[in-house]
Design an enzyme around this catalytic site. Structure first.
Site, PDB file in Angstrom:
ATOM      1  N   ASP A   7      -5.909   3.065   4.921  1.00 20.21           N
ATOM      2  CA  ASP A   7      -5.148   2.835   3.691  1.00 20.21           C
ATOM      3  C   ASP A   7      -5.604   1.490   3.135  1.00 20.21           C
ATOM      4  OD1 ASP A   7      -3.364   2.428   1.640  1.00 20.21           O
ATOM      5  OD2 ASP A   7      -1.601   2.212   2.918  1.00 20.21           O
ATOM      6  N   LYS A  69      -7.539  -4.943  -5.871  1.00 16.11           N
ATOM      7  CA  LYS A  69      -7.622  -3.484  -5.956  1.00 16.11           C
ATOM      8  C   LYS A  69      -7.350  -2.998  -7.379  1.00 16.11           C
ATOM      9  CE  LYS A  69      -5.490   0.752  -4.124  1.00 16.11           C
ATOM     10  NZ  LYS A  69      -4.562   1.311  -3.123  1.00 16.11           N
TER      11      LYS A  69
END
Length: 561
Positions: A7, A69
């Site tokens: 993840d 991100k």
């Protein structure tokens, strides 16, 4: 060799694997399963990843980066001292650290991984994720959407005939997915989201409230002071959620944040959460009452205001018995085990959807001599189940036109300039081509993000091909060829498939032996089935096929055959 489940999060990342009969989280060097997605560089030029780097966000903000991100696949650069990096570069450092932690824990080299991405990531953002993995020494076996991974972690694949909504609010992104589980098939039926909405935005409103209350100006704060303010706002967000009161002290200015105040200043963000949920329900043609289970994942969902919003808006208490920070990583590990075909796992079919509409740049005729350029014409609509193959016809717009330029875009705007360009193909037309010459364009899209475009000039039969890969480098040339062979099966129009032709033939047989209202009824059923076939929508075809089979069986049972 163990395939890792990763993840890669905005705030924190983690890595997991399948251990005989369950998914297991792998601790880092500090014994924590969560590794902060923070990268820094020290005075000696050595890279710092995770916890140490996060500690230096306040003391060395000019040499530390976080929340990158959000900018995967963009041209944004981060400067750590004299060094310049992209979000892809920084993500690769985090992935490499996770890989090394896993190798130390497992005592073996790990080179393959299933990595989760926000369901609403576009092709460019997904490609950037794969590139980051490559830089870290990892081959991506599959990108799995975070909500799908969460559903797997909750064991939804072990249930039957259920409809679930997964709400995923991480540090920087927000996704909502609606999934159905039936007859061993987990099908994503709709996704929506906002790649620029997450826990960081709740921190930002606390910072803005503090500045307004104290009269301080952001531009007058030193880099270190602002870093300290950011850290305290993060802490206040967590504390106010747990204890009811948060406090920030900066430059002799003290500020207290209460639960009521936090709820009030967060309302504009809460309203933004509604839009993707409504969009997903609309695309799935469902109402809130049709959702049987709600799952909340992502660190931001630990805030009580999020749980309260979801409960009130959807009328159900959400599931949160797995740590929201760990759910996606566990699901990714289960998916990795499924790829390895572990005997302890019961196989199930996982289908996904196309997150964004795929289409081409076209012109629209306004009058006999006037055309509007830059019009986006969809070919595969968003939330279409993949793999899928669909065709649309286009025509030349004037006599003796010698070329056609096919520009492929991804997005939802009717104007191509507002969408994401994926590729381009230029086709030369034969001499003396007349106006309105037909050109057939077929899009074929698979779960690995392979988009094949075939353009056929009907007058000559010539076919041109354009291939766009979501994850360049994931498939070798031989694998790519094999995948294209698989996709060729999809290029048969639903009307030409044996099972559909057989069903229509059966209906026609019963029609011919019937009379009056029964014949009209069969004609209506056949028309509905043919409409579904022409739509090329697999789900509609399946529904209408099942309906037609049942109705024909009923008629045959009554002796109408």
């Amino acid at each position: 060799m163990t395939t890792l489940g990763i993840d890669l999060g905005t705030s924190n990342s983690l890595v997991a694997y399948w251990n005989e009969d369950k998914a297991v989280l792998i601790p880092n060097v500090f014994g924590d399963v969560l590794t902060p997605s923070v990268v820094g560089i020290d005075d000696n030029g050595e890279f710092l990843i995770g916890k140490i780097a996060k500690e230096r966000l306040t003391t060395h903000p000019d040499k530390t980066a976080a929340v990158f991100k959000r900018f995967m696949g963009t041209e944004k650069n981060y400067y750590l001292g004299e060094h310049r990096f992209s979000a892809t570069d920084l993500s690769s450092f985090v992935l490499k650290a996770l890989k090394e932690d896993a190798e130390k824990f497992l005592g073996e080299t790990c080179t393959e991984a299933v990595i989760s991405v926000p369901a609403y990531f576009n092709n460019t953002q997904r490609k950037a994720t794969v590139d980051a993995a490559f830089l870290a020494g990892l081959k991506v076996e599959r990108l799995i959407s975070e909500p799908t991974a969460a559903a797997i972690a909750y064991g939804i694949h072990e249930q039957n005939d259920t409809t679930i909504m997964v709400i995923d609010i991480g540090g920087g992104t927000f996704d909502v997915s609606i999934l159905e589980m039936f007859d061993g098939v987990m099908q994503v039926i709709a996704i929506a989201g906002n790649n620029y909405l997450g826990g960081e935005d709740f921190t930002t409103v606390i910072i803005e409230t503090f500045l307004n209350a104290t009269g301080l100006k952001k531009e007058r704060l030193t880099t270190k002071d602002f870093a300290s303010l950011y850290r305290q706002a993060e802490d206040a967000k967590q504390v106010v959620s747990e204890n009811g009161v948060g406090k920030i002290v900066l430059a002799e200015n003290e500020f207290t944040l209460t639960v009521d105040q936090f709820e009030q200043i967060s309302q504009p963000l809460i309203l933004k959460l509604r839009e993707p949920i409504i969009q997903a329900l609309k695309d799935a043609q469902l109402k809130p009452a049709d959702i049987e289970q709600i799952v909340l994942i992502g660190g931001a969902t630990k805030m009580p205001i999020i749980k309260s919003f979801a409960s009130k808006f959807l009328g159900k208490i959400p599931f949160m018995h797995i740590n929201p920070d760990e759910t996606v990583g566990l699901g990714a590990a289960v998916q990795a085990a499924l790829k390895e075909r572990h005997e302890s796992l019961e196989e199930f079919i996982l289908t996904d959807v196309c997150a964004h509409t795929l289409g081409v740049d076209s012109v629209r005729q306004i009058s006999n001599s006037k055309y509007q350029e830059g019009v986006f014409t969809p070919i595969i609509e968003r939330n279409t189940t993949i793999p899928v193959s669909q065709m649309k016809e286009f025509y030349t717009i004037y006599d003796n036109q010698n070329t056609v330029k096919l520009s492929v875009y991804q997005g939802e705007s009717s104007n191509v300039k507002d969408n994401l360009k994926l590729g381009e193909l230029e086709i030369k037309l034969p001499p003396n081509t007349n106006k309105d010459a037909k050109i057939e364009t077929r899009f074929t899209y698979d779960k690995n993000g392979l988009l094949e475009i075939l353009v056929k000039i009907v007058s000559t039969g010539e076919v041109k091909q354009l291939i766009i890969q979501k994850n360049p480098g994931v498939l070798s040339d031989s694998e790519l060829k094999g995948q294209l062979e698989k996709l060729s099966d999809l290029k048969i129009h639903p009307r030409d498939r044996s099972e559909n032709r057989l069903l229509l033939a059966r209906a026609d047989r019963i029609y011919q032996t019937s009379l009056g209202e029964t014949r009209q009824y069969i004609e209506f059923l056949m028309l509905e089935f043919q409409k579904a076939i022409e739509s090329q929508n697999e789900k509609s075809i399946q529904i209408q096929s099942k309906n037609l089979k049942e109705k024909l069986a009923d008629l045959e049972g009554l002796g109408w055959d």
